[in-house]
Design a protein around this motif. Structure first.
Motif, PDB file in Angstrom:
ATOM      1  N   UNK A 277      -6.497  11.536   1.918  1.00 15.87           N
ATOM      2  CA  UNK A 277      -7.538  10.793   2.569  1.00 15.87           C
ATOM      3  C   UNK A 277      -6.829  10.106   3.617  1.00 15.87           C
ATOM      4  N   UNK A 278      -7.532   9.032   4.214  1.00 17.14           N
ATOM      5  CA  UNK A 278      -6.781   8.297   5.316  1.00 17.14           C
ATOM      6  C   UNK A 278      -6.127   7.069   4.591  1.00 17.14           C
ATOM      7  N   UNK A 279      -4.850   6.568   5.167  1.00 12.69           N
ATOM      8  CA  UNK A 279      -3.941   5.605   4.026  1.00 12.69           C
ATOM      9  C   UNK A 279      -4.492   4.220   3.889  1.00 12.69           C
ATOM     10  N   UNK A 280      -6.007   3.964   4.366  1.00 15.02           N
ATOM     11  CA  UNK A 280      -6.214   2.265   4.053  1.00 15.02           C
ATOM     12  C   UNK A 280      -7.489   2.905   2.819  1.00 15.02           C
ATOM     13  N   UNK A 281      -7.876   4.435   3.134  1.00 14.18           N
ATOM     14  CA  UNK A 281      -8.460   4.594   1.628  1.00 14.18           C
ATOM     15  C   UNK A 281      -8.847   3.711   0.723  1.00 14.18           C
ATOM     16  N   UNK A 282      -7.448   3.927  -0.042  1.00 16.76           N
ATOM     17  CA  UNK A 282      -7.382   3.880  -1.436  1.00 16.76           C
ATOM     18  C   UNK A 282      -7.571   2.089  -1.463  1.00 16.76           C
ATOM     19  N   UNK A 283      -6.797   1.193  -1.225  1.00 19.21           N
ATOM     20  CA  UNK A 283      -7.250  -0.559  -0.638  1.00 19.21           C
ATOM     21  C   UNK A 283      -8.301  -0.984  -0.897  1.00 19.21           C
ATOM     22  N   UNK A 284      -9.209   0.045  -0.300  1.00 20.96           N
ATOM     23  CA  UNK A 284     -10.883  -0.767  -0.060  1.00 20.96           C
ATOM     24  C   UNK A 284     -11.423   0.196  -1.140  1.00 20.96           C
ATOM     25  N   UNK A 285     -11.328   1.256  -1.560  1.00 18.51           N
ATOM     26  CA  UNK A 285     -11.853   2.098  -2.542  1.00 18.51           C
ATOM     27  C   UNK A 285     -11.854   0.382  -4.025  1.00 18.51           C
ATOM     28  N   UNK A 286      -9.999   0.415  -4.200  1.00 17.60           N
ATOM     29  CA  UNK A 286      -9.947  -1.438  -5.090  1.00 17.60           C
ATOM     30  C   UNK A 286     -10.284  -2.094  -4.813  1.00 17.60           C
ATOM     31  N   UNK A 287     -10.405  -3.045  -4.237  1.00 19.62           N
ATOM     32  CA  UNK A 287     -10.897  -4.047  -3.635  1.00 19.62           C
ATOM     33  C   UNK A 287     -12.545  -4.022  -3.877  1.00 19.62           C
ATOM     34  N   UNK A 288     -13.723  -3.474  -2.763  1.00 17.25           N
ATOM     35  CA  UNK A 288     -14.570  -2.235  -3.433  1.00 17.25           C
ATOM     36  C   UNK A 288     -14.075  -2.505  -4.693  1.00 17.25           C
ATOM     37  N   UNK A 297      -8.215 -10.474 -13.266  1.00 18.55           N
ATOM     38  CA  UNK A 297      -7.550 -10.091 -12.987  1.00 18.55           C
ATOM     39  C   UNK A 297      -6.761  -8.962 -12.691  1.00 18.55           C
ATOM     40  N   UNK A 298      -7.354  -7.896 -11.940  1.00 19.38           N
ATOM     41  CA  UNK A 298      -6.415  -7.002 -10.796  1.00 19.38           C
ATOM     42  C   UNK A 298      -6.081  -7.986  -9.729  1.00 19.38           C
ATOM     43  N   UNK A 299      -7.482  -8.715  -9.466  1.00 21.76           N
ATOM     44  CA  UNK A 299      -7.381  -9.065  -7.916  1.00 21.76           C
ATOM     45  C   UNK A 299      -6.239 -10.695  -8.440  1.00 21.76           C
ATOM     46  N   UNK A 300      -5.776 -10.701  -9.688  1.00 21.05           N
ATOM     47  CA  UNK A 300      -5.006 -12.349  -9.229  1.00 21.05           C
ATOM     48  C   UNK A 300      -3.661 -11.594  -9.490  1.00 21.05           C
ATOM     49  N   UNK A 301      -3.410 -10.544  -9.578  1.00 19.13           N
ATOM     50  CA  UNK A 301      -2.041  -9.846 -10.314  1.00 19.13           C
ATOM     51  C   UNK A 301      -1.392  -9.576  -8.741  1.00 19.13           C
ATOM     52  N   UNK A 302      -2.947  -8.259  -7.787  1.00 19.32           N
ATOM     53  CA  UNK A 302      -2.030  -8.638  -6.067  1.00 19.32           C
ATOM     54  C   UNK A 302      -2.249  -9.758  -5.280  1.00 19.32           C
ATOM     55  N   UNK A 303      -2.782 -11.332  -6.198  1.00 18.97           N
ATOM     56  CA  UNK A 303      -2.593 -11.776  -4.501  1.00 18.97           C
ATOM     57  C   UNK A 303      -1.525 -12.287  -5.483  1.00 18.97           C
ATOM     58  N   UNK A 304      -1.060 -12.615  -6.748  1.00 20.94           N
ATOM     59  CA  UNK A 304       0.679 -13.160  -6.986  1.00 20.94           C
ATOM     60  C   UNK A 304       2.114 -11.826  -6.607  1.00 20.94           C
ATOM     61  N   UNK A 305       1.426 -11.021  -5.957  1.00 28.55           N
ATOM     62  CA  UNK A 305       2.191 -10.113  -5.256  1.00 28.55           C
ATOM     63  C   UNK A 305       2.529 -10.747  -3.510  1.00 28.55           C
ATOM     64  N   UNK A 306       1.732 -10.632  -3.239  1.00 24.01           N
ATOM     65  CA  UNK A 306       1.432 -11.368  -1.465  1.00 24.01           C
ATOM     66  C   UNK A 306       1.818 -12.982  -1.750  1.00 24.01           C
ATOM     67  N   UNK A 307       1.289 -13.079  -2.363  1.00 30.47           N
ATOM     68  CA  UNK A 307       2.387 -15.242  -2.477  1.00 30.47           C
ATOM     69  C   UNK A 307       3.798 -14.786  -2.365  1.00 30.47           C
TER      70      UNK A 307
END
Length: 320
Positions: A277-288, A297-307
Motif C-alpha cells: 500500500x501507499x505509505x499513508x495507508x496504514x496510518x489511516x487504517x489505524x486512525x479509523x 488507550x491506543x490513541x493515548x499512546x500515539x498522543x504521548x509519542x507526539x507530545x
C-alpha cells in the motif's frame, strides 16, 4: 469515520486516492482558500466529496462531518485543530502537530474535556518496517550510535536565494528543515527510544530560516545525530549501530521503503515489511480503527509519542 479534509496542497492531493477506497472512511468535505476554491471543487468532483467550500464554519457546522484532517501549512495547524475540537470533531493533524509544545498541550486539554480523538498523521509509526526495527532492536545489543540523514535539495531553494520566500522557507509559517524533513527523523528516533536526555540543534541559517541542520540528541548510553537539509542533497539513509550489529533504513524516514539487518559476522538481510500500500495507508487504517472502536488507550499512546516529539522540537528551536 466521516472525514473533512482541510487544504488542497500536495499532501491532500496525495492522500485522497488512498482514502477513497478505504473501508470505514467516508469523504464528506474539503476546505480551500478562496483563491483555490476551483481546485477544491475539482478534487471534490473527482473523489466524490459532497461539499467543497472556502468557509471553515460550513464544515464545522456540517453534522455529516465527525473528523477533520488538517493538511494545511504548519502555522495553521493549531488554530484549525482547536476550532474543530471546540466544534466536537475528532482531529487528525499533519506533522508537525503544532509549532509550540504549549499549543499541543492546549489541544490535548480540549480533546480530553470533550472526549475526542486527537491524532498526528506521521507515517513511519504505522509502517511494517518500523515495527520490525522496534521489535528486533535487542538483536543489536547495546546501542552506541544512531544517525539519520534526510537531505533533499528543495525545488524552491533557488527561488529562496533570489528572495522569493515560499511557505517552506518562511519562519513565520513554520518552515525550515527541522520541521519539514528532520521531523521524520525525530519521530523515528523518539518512537524507538523515547525522549532524549538533552537536545541541541546546530542549524545553518539563511534569511532567518534553518535551510539545513544537525540535531544532536543525547540518550546517555548512546548518542544520536539527525540531519535534515533543504539546501543540499546526499544519500537518504539512517543507521542504528549496536555492539552486536546494525540496522539501516534506505530512503526517507517518512516512507522507510527498505531496511537491512546486519549482525556481526553474518551476511546482511534486506527486508521490506511495509506491504503493497501507499505509505499513508496504514496510518489511516489505524486512525479509523481507533475512532470507530473507541480505542482511547491506543490513541493515548500515539498522543504521548507526539507530545514527546514536540518537547524535542521545542528544545531544538530554543537551542538555535
Amino acid at each position: 469515520m466521516k472525514l473533512a479534509l482541510l487544504g488542497t496542497g500536495m499532501i491532500v492531493s496525495e492522500v485522497l486516492p488512498v482514502l477513497r477506497d478505504m473501508n470505514g472512511i467516508e469523504l464528506v468535505a474539503i476546505l480551500s482558500t478562496p483563491r483555490s476554491i476551483e481546485k477544491a471543487k475539482s478534487l471534490a468532483a473527482e473523489y466524490g466529496l459532497p461539499q467543497a467550500t472556502s468557509h471553515y464554519e460550513d464544515i464545522l457546522a456540517n453534522p455529516q462531518v465527525d473528523t477533520v484532517y488538517v493538511g494545511t501549512p504548519n502555522h495553521t495547524h493549531y488554530d484549525y485543530a482547536k476550532q474543530a475540537l471546540l466544534a466536537g470533531k475528532h482531529v487528525i493533524c499533519e506533522k508537525p502537530f503544532t509549532l509550540l509544545a504549549e499549543e499541543l498541550e492546549d489541544l490535548v486539554r480540549i480533546a480530553e474535556e470533550k472526549k475526542l480523538f486527537l491524532l498526528e498523521a506521521i507515517t513511519n509509526q504505522y509502517l511494517g518496517n518500523f515495527r520490525f526495527i522496534k521489535e528486533n532492536l535487542d538483536k543489536l545489543g547495546d546501542i552506541k550510535i544512531v544517525s539519520c540523514n534526510y537531505s533533499q535539495y528543495s525545488s524552491r531553494y533557488d527561488a529562496f536565494k533570489r528572495g522569493e520566500i515560499a511557505p517552506a522557507f518562511n519562519p513565520e509559517m513554520g518552515g525550515g528543515a527541522l520541521r519539514d524533513l528532520n521531523i521524520y527523523n525525530i519521530h523515528l528516533v523518539v518512537g524507538l527510544f523515547g525522549q532524549p536526555q538533552s537536545v541541541q540543534y546546530l542549524a545553518n541559517m539563511e534569511r532567518g530560516i534553518d535551510t539545513s541542520g544537525m540535531l544532536v540528541m543525547d540518550y546517555g548510553a548512546f548518542k544520536c545525530v539527525c540531519i535534515g537539509a533543504k539546501d543540499c542533497a546526499a544519500e537518504i539513509k539512517s543507521t542504528i549501530q549496536g555492539d552486536k550489529g546494525s540496522m539501516s533504513v534506505f530512503g526517507s524516514t517518512g516512507a522507510m521503503p527498505a531496511i537491512n539487518l546486519q549482525l556481526n559476522g553474518q551476511e546482511g538481510q534486506d527486508l521490506d515489511l511495509n506491504g503493497p500500500h501507499h505509505r499513508m495507508y496504514d496510518e489511516f487504517v489505524a486512525f479509523e480503527q481507533m475512532i470507530s472502536g473507541q480505542d482511547y488507550a491506543r490513541a493515548q499512546a500515539a498522543l504521548d509519542h507526539s507530545r514527546a516529539v514536540m518537547q524535542v522540537l521545542d528544545q531544538a528551536v530554543k537551542s538555535m
